[in-house]
Design a protein around this motif. Structure first.
Motif, PDB file in Angstrom:
ATOM      1  N   TYR A 295      17.732 -16.263 101.545  1.00  0.00           N
ATOM      2  CA  TYR A 295      19.129 -16.231 101.995  1.00  0.00           C
ATOM      3  C   TYR A 295      19.311 -17.120 103.227  1.00  0.00           C
ATOM      4  CZ  TYR A 295      23.551 -14.215 103.685  1.00  0.00           C
ATOM      5  OH  TYR A 295      24.846 -14.039 104.122  1.00  0.00           O
TER       6      TYR A 295
ATOM      7  N   TRP B 154      24.214 -17.161  95.805  1.00  0.00           N
ATOM      8  CA  TRP B 154      24.368 -15.715  95.952  1.00  0.00           C
ATOM      9  C   TRP B 154      23.766 -14.982  94.750  1.00  0.00           C
ATOM     10  CZ3 TRP B 154      25.668 -12.655  99.908  1.00  0.00           C
ATOM     11  CH2 TRP B 154      25.935 -11.316  99.626  1.00  0.00           C
TER      12      TRP B 154
ATOM     13  N   TYR C  86      20.032 -15.124  95.092  1.00  0.00           N
ATOM     14  CA  TYR C  86      19.645 -14.154  96.118  1.00  0.00           C
ATOM     15  C   TYR C  86      19.627 -12.744  95.541  1.00  0.00           C
ATOM     16  CZ  TYR C  86      20.543 -10.843  99.935  1.00  0.00           C
ATOM     17  OH  TYR C  86      20.519  -9.753 100.764  1.00  0.00           O
TER      18      TYR C  86
ATOM     19  N   ARG D 208      28.936 -16.017 103.368  1.00  0.00           N
ATOM     20  CA  ARG D 208      28.775 -15.368 102.063  1.00  0.00           C
ATOM     21  C   ARG D 208      29.735 -15.971 101.038  1.00  0.00           C
ATOM     22  NH1 ARG D 208      28.750 -10.576 105.320  1.00  0.00           N
ATOM     23  NH2 ARG D 208      26.639  -9.764 105.608  1.00  0.00           N
TER      24      ARG D 208
ATOM     25  N   LEU E 210      28.216 -19.137  99.819  1.00  0.00           N
ATOM     26  CA  LEU E 210      27.117 -18.887  98.886  1.00  0.00           C
ATOM     27  C   LEU E 210      27.629 -18.500  97.508  1.00  0.00           C
ATOM     28  CD1 LEU E 210      24.441 -16.926 100.970  1.00  0.00           C
ATOM     29  CD2 LEU E 210      24.443 -19.325 100.324  1.00  0.00           C
ATOM     30  N   ARG E 211      28.792 -17.851  97.469  1.00  0.00           N
ATOM     31  CA  ARG E 211      29.357 -17.409  96.195  1.00  0.00           C
ATOM     32  C   ARG E 211      30.092 -18.536  95.456  1.00  0.00           C
ATOM     33  NH1 ARG E 211      30.407 -12.489  99.323  1.00  0.00           N
ATOM     34  NH2 ARG E 211      29.330 -10.718  98.368  1.00  0.00           N
TER      35      ARG E 211
END
Length: 216
Positions: free
Chosen positions: A172, A154, A157, A89, A92-93
């Motif tokens: 994702y 992110w 998503y 995560r 993704l950020r």
């Protein structure tokens, strides 16, 4: 030399001494007490979960030990998954799939054609990148999200989740692979790429077939 022999003799006397033996017994007793407490806690927990279960001596021994070992393994596996997902995560950020204005101005058809060309050259890493960008710009064209150079996967998503939760989950999954291949050290194999491509093409193929029909 005499001092070394005397020191060795003194050490042997200490090891044979009552105080040292008591210390060893206390340490062993502490571990045994802790282990018994753990088994008792698990036995009570299982009794609460399964009231019809009747504990026996055998259950409190071997069977309960196996259950504790399995539980410990599952707990460690859960911790591993949580840590790994947390790192994913974070990735993704941080990373932005669109790196240049030129990539943004390409149509998703052009990215798809580039992905197919690179696939034929066995360049699955770069092909993965263009296949993912094709999907991203397809969603942009269909107004399911707004593609921007400064946005992260992110954020995409999160936008897609507001439209369709199932699509967002599938996106994702593909975004994680894209990030690992593009920014990480993962080397994607041909079989992995084909699977990635097939999942992405679930959305793109309908539009591609429609375009072919319109040309006829």
């Amino acid at each position: 030399m005499l001092n070394e022999e005397k020191a060795r003799e003194d050490l042997q006397e200490i090891l044979k001494g009552r105080e040292y033996q008591i210390y060893q017994n206390d340490s062993a007793g502490l571990l045994e007490t802790w282990w018994n407490q753990v088994k008792e806690w698990f036995a009570d927990l299982l009794a609460d979960m399964f009231p019809s279960l009747e504990p026996s001596k055998n259950f409190a021994g071997t069977t309960l030990t196996i259950i504790i070992i399995i539980f410990s393994i599952l707990l460690l596996l859960l911790i591993f998954i949580l840590v790994r997902n947390g790192k994913r995560r974070k990735t993704l950020r941080q990373n932005k799939p669109l790196q240049t204005i030129n990539e943004m101005h390409w149509s998703y058809h052009k990215h798809l054609a580039e992905a197919n060309k690179l696939e034929a050259l066995n360049d699955y890493t770069t092909s993965t990148r263009h296949m993912f960008l094709a999907l991203l710009l397809y969603f942009h064209e269909k107004e399911l999200l707004k593609a921007r150079i400064w946005k992260t996967n992110w954020e995409y998503y999160d936008e897609l989740k507001k439209v369709n939760q199932q699509w967002a989950s599938q996106f994702y999954h593909l975004a994680l692979i894209f990030d690992e291949v593009t920014y990480g050290k993962r080397v994607i194999s041909k079989d992995e790429y084909i699977q990635f491509k097939n999942e992405a093409m679930k959305w793109l193929i309908e539009d591609e077939e429609l375009r072919k029909d319109n040309r006829k």
